[in-house]
Write a protein that holds these residues in place. Sequence first.
Motif, PDB file in Angstrom:
ATOM      1  N   ASP A 136     -28.455 -38.733-129.927  1.00  0.00           N
ATOM      2  CA  ASP A 136     -29.510 -37.970-129.262  1.00  0.00           C
ATOM      3  C   ASP A 136     -29.069 -37.366-127.929  1.00  0.00           C
ATOM      4  O   ASP A 136     -29.892 -37.015-127.101  1.00  0.00           O
ATOM      5  CB  ASP A 136     -30.741 -38.852-129.056  1.00  0.00           C
ATOM      6  N   GLN A 137     -27.761 -37.233-127.704  1.00  0.00           N
ATOM      7  CA  GLN A 137     -27.251 -36.680-126.457  1.00  0.00           C
ATOM      8  C   GLN A 137     -26.472 -35.391-126.709  1.00  0.00           C
ATOM      9  O   GLN A 137     -26.008 -35.141-127.810  1.00  0.00           O
ATOM     10  CB  GLN A 137     -26.341 -37.695-125.751  1.00  0.00           C
ATOM     11  N   MET A 138     -26.312 -34.604-125.668  1.00  0.00           N
ATOM     12  CA  MET A 138     -25.544 -33.354-125.740  1.00  0.00           C
ATOM     13  C   MET A 138     -24.058 -33.659-125.529  1.00  0.00           C
ATOM     14  O   MET A 138     -23.467 -33.288-124.522  1.00  0.00           O
ATOM     15  CB  MET A 138     -26.044 -32.362-124.683  1.00  0.00           C
ATOM     16  N   THR A 139     -23.489 -34.365-126.463  1.00  0.00           N
ATOM     17  CA  THR A 139     -22.084 -34.730-126.393  1.00  0.00           C
ATOM     18  C   THR A 139     -21.216 -33.487-126.573  1.00  0.00           C
ATOM     19  O   THR A 139     -21.677 -32.453-127.054  1.00  0.00           O
ATOM     20  CB  THR A 139     -21.743 -35.745-127.495  1.00  0.00           C
TER      21      THR A 139
ATOM     22  N   TRP B  74      -3.753 -33.912-119.534  1.00  0.00           N
ATOM     23  CA  TRP B  74      -5.179 -34.179-119.682  1.00  0.00           C
ATOM     24  C   TRP B  74      -6.043 -33.153-118.956  1.00  0.00           C
ATOM     25  O   TRP B  74      -7.188 -33.433-118.607  1.00  0.00           O
ATOM     26  CB  TRP B  74      -5.541 -35.604-119.232  1.00  0.00           C
ATOM     27  N   GLU B  75      -5.526 -31.973-118.704  1.00  0.00           N
ATOM     28  CA  GLU B  75      -6.331 -30.899-118.140  1.00  0.00           C
ATOM     29  C   GLU B  75      -7.176 -30.315-119.265  1.00  0.00           C
ATOM     30  O   GLU B  75      -6.659 -30.019-120.343  1.00  0.00           O
ATOM     31  CB  GLU B  75      -5.450 -29.804-117.523  1.00  0.00           C
ATOM     32  N   ARG B  76      -8.447 -30.132-118.997  1.00  0.00           N
ATOM     33  CA  ARG B  76      -9.361 -29.605-120.015  1.00  0.00           C
ATOM     34  C   ARG B  76      -9.076 -28.135-120.300  1.00  0.00           C
ATOM     35  O   ARG B  76      -8.856 -27.351-119.391  1.00  0.00           O
ATOM     36  CB  ARG B  76     -10.806 -29.746-119.555  1.00  0.00           C
ATOM     37  N   ARG B  77      -9.113 -27.811-121.553  1.00  0.00           N
ATOM     38  CA  ARG B  77      -8.948 -26.428-122.009  1.00  0.00           C
ATOM     39  C   ARG B  77     -10.227 -25.988-122.712  1.00  0.00           C
ATOM     40  O   ARG B  77     -11.241 -25.868-122.074  1.00  0.00           O
ATOM     41  CB  ARG B  77      -7.714 -26.301-122.922  1.00  0.00           C
ATOM     42  N   GLU B  78     -10.209 -25.817-124.003  1.00  0.00           N
ATOM     43  CA  GLU B  78     -11.390 -25.376-124.735  1.00  0.00           C
ATOM     44  C   GLU B  78     -12.414 -26.498-124.854  1.00  0.00           C
ATOM     45  O   GLU B  78     -12.058 -27.655-124.977  1.00  0.00           O
ATOM     46  CB  GLU B  78     -11.019 -24.903-126.157  1.00  0.00           C
ATOM     47  N   GLN B  79     -13.674 -26.095-124.855  1.00  0.00           N
ATOM     48  CA  GLN B  79     -14.769 -27.047-125.053  1.00  0.00           C
ATOM     49  C   GLN B  79     -15.404 -26.777-126.410  1.00  0.00           C
ATOM     50  O   GLN B  79     -15.627 -25.634-126.788  1.00  0.00           O
ATOM     51  CB  GLN B  79     -15.825 -26.900-123.963  1.00  0.00           C
ATOM     52  N   VAL B  80     -15.688 -27.854-127.125  1.00  0.00           N
ATOM     53  CA  VAL B  80     -16.442 -27.774-128.368  1.00  0.00           C
ATOM     54  C   VAL B  80     -17.719 -28.562-128.110  1.00  0.00           C
ATOM     55  O   VAL B  80     -17.675 -29.783-127.948  1.00  0.00           O
ATOM     56  CB  VAL B  80     -15.653 -28.362-129.565  1.00  0.00           C
ATOM     57  N   THR B  81     -18.825 -27.859-128.037  1.00  0.00           N
ATOM     58  CA  THR B  81     -20.072 -28.457-127.604  1.00  0.00           C
ATOM     59  C   THR B  81     -21.043 -28.671-128.766  1.00  0.00           C
ATOM     60  O   THR B  81     -20.883 -28.080-129.829  1.00  0.00           O
ATOM     61  CB  THR B  81     -20.726 -27.596-126.503  1.00  0.00           C
ATOM     62  N   ARG B  82     -22.012 -29.499-128.533  1.00  0.00           N
ATOM     63  CA  ARG B  82     -22.982 -29.843-129.569  1.00  0.00           C
ATOM     64  C   ARG B  82     -23.838 -28.635-129.945  1.00  0.00           C
ATOM     65  O   ARG B  82     -24.110 -28.391-131.099  1.00  0.00           O
ATOM     66  CB  ARG B  82     -23.851 -30.989-129.063  1.00  0.00           C
ATOM     67  N   GLU B  83     -24.285 -27.907-128.954  1.00  0.00           N
ATOM     68  CA  GLU B  83     -25.138 -26.740-129.165  1.00  0.00           C
ATOM     69  C   GLU B  83     -24.644 -25.611-128.270  1.00  0.00           C
ATOM     70  O   GLU B  83     -24.118 -25.857-127.196  1.00  0.00           O
ATOM     71  CB  GLU B  83     -26.593 -27.047-128.768  1.00  0.00           C
ATOM     72  N   ASP B  84     -24.864 -24.389-128.692  1.00  0.00           N
ATOM     73  CA  ASP B  84     -24.563 -23.235-127.850  1.00  0.00           C
ATOM     74  C   ASP B  84     -25.726 -23.080-126.881  1.00  0.00           C
ATOM     75  O   ASP B  84     -26.833 -22.711-127.263  1.00  0.00           O
ATOM     76  CB  ASP B  84     -24.403 -21.975-128.704  1.00  0.00           C
ATOM     77  N   MET B  85     -25.475 -23.388-125.621  1.00  0.00           N
ATOM     78  CA  MET B  85     -26.520 -23.322-124.606  1.00  0.00           C
ATOM     79  C   MET B  85     -26.604 -21.934-123.975  1.00  0.00           C
ATOM     80  O   MET B  85     -27.406 -21.696-123.088  1.00  0.00           O
ATOM     81  CB  MET B  85     -26.266 -24.378-123.519  1.00  0.00           C
ATOM     82  N   GLY B  86     -25.723 -21.027-124.391  1.00  0.00           N
ATOM     83  CA  GLY B  86     -25.743 -19.670-123.856  1.00  0.00           C
ATOM     84  C   GLY B  86     -25.239 -19.570-122.439  1.00  0.00           C
ATOM     85  O   GLY B  86     -25.543 -18.618-121.736  1.00  0.00           O
ATOM     86  N   THR B  87     -24.458 -20.546-121.985  1.00  0.00           N
ATOM     87  CA  THR B  87     -23.980 -20.545-120.600  1.00  0.00           C
ATOM     88  C   THR B  87     -22.574 -19.994-120.451  1.00  0.00           C
ATOM     89  O   THR B  87     -22.099 -19.842-119.336  1.00  0.00           O
ATOM     90  CB  THR B  87     -24.018 -21.974-120.015  1.00  0.00           C
TER      91      THR B  87
END
Length: 183
Positions: free
Chosen positions: A43-46, A55-68
């Motif tokens: 139930d979280q926006m993981t 360990w530098e962050r590159r691409e993000q794969v998100t739970r939902e497209d928040m349009g941000t």
Amino acid sequence: MILKFKFISDEQEGFLREIEIDGDATFLDLCKALLDSCSYPDDQMTSFYLCDDEWERREQVTREDMGTTSVDEDCYVMQQTRLSEFLSEAGQRLEFVFDPFSERVFYGTVSGERSGSLQAPKLLRTKGKAPRQIEELDFSMPAVKSQKGGVDDVDDDFYGGSAAFNDDELDLEGFEITDGVGY
């Protein structure tokens, strides 16, 4: 191709989860397998972050497209993104954000790959207790230290009570504040 993932936590000593999953599965399938292995509710926006060797962050794969995301950036959504689009060889790194409010993560690596296919993810090894999924946030006001080193309660006089305020001492010129006439 079957991918084997190893996830650890920097806040829970001894925590380890090893999951085997088909490369054609989605990031959402991996997310659900990881949540299930920790007995976390779904139930979280993981989200996942693909990381480089430092360990530098590159691409993000998100739970939902928040349009941000901006027009120039790609938005990857778990349900639509296959693992094989980004992960195909041992040593690749990723972070799984399981607590979006406090940005707490599991660190993951692709620890192996082999030919074949799997119908569903397999939990190969579980070790240690998972940390709490959501940390309690403390929004209470901290106590104010007095000059003597003790702790005083903040009361109405802390910022100068209403009796100490004098309207005539306020210089509105520097604040571009009008008296409400002729906005």
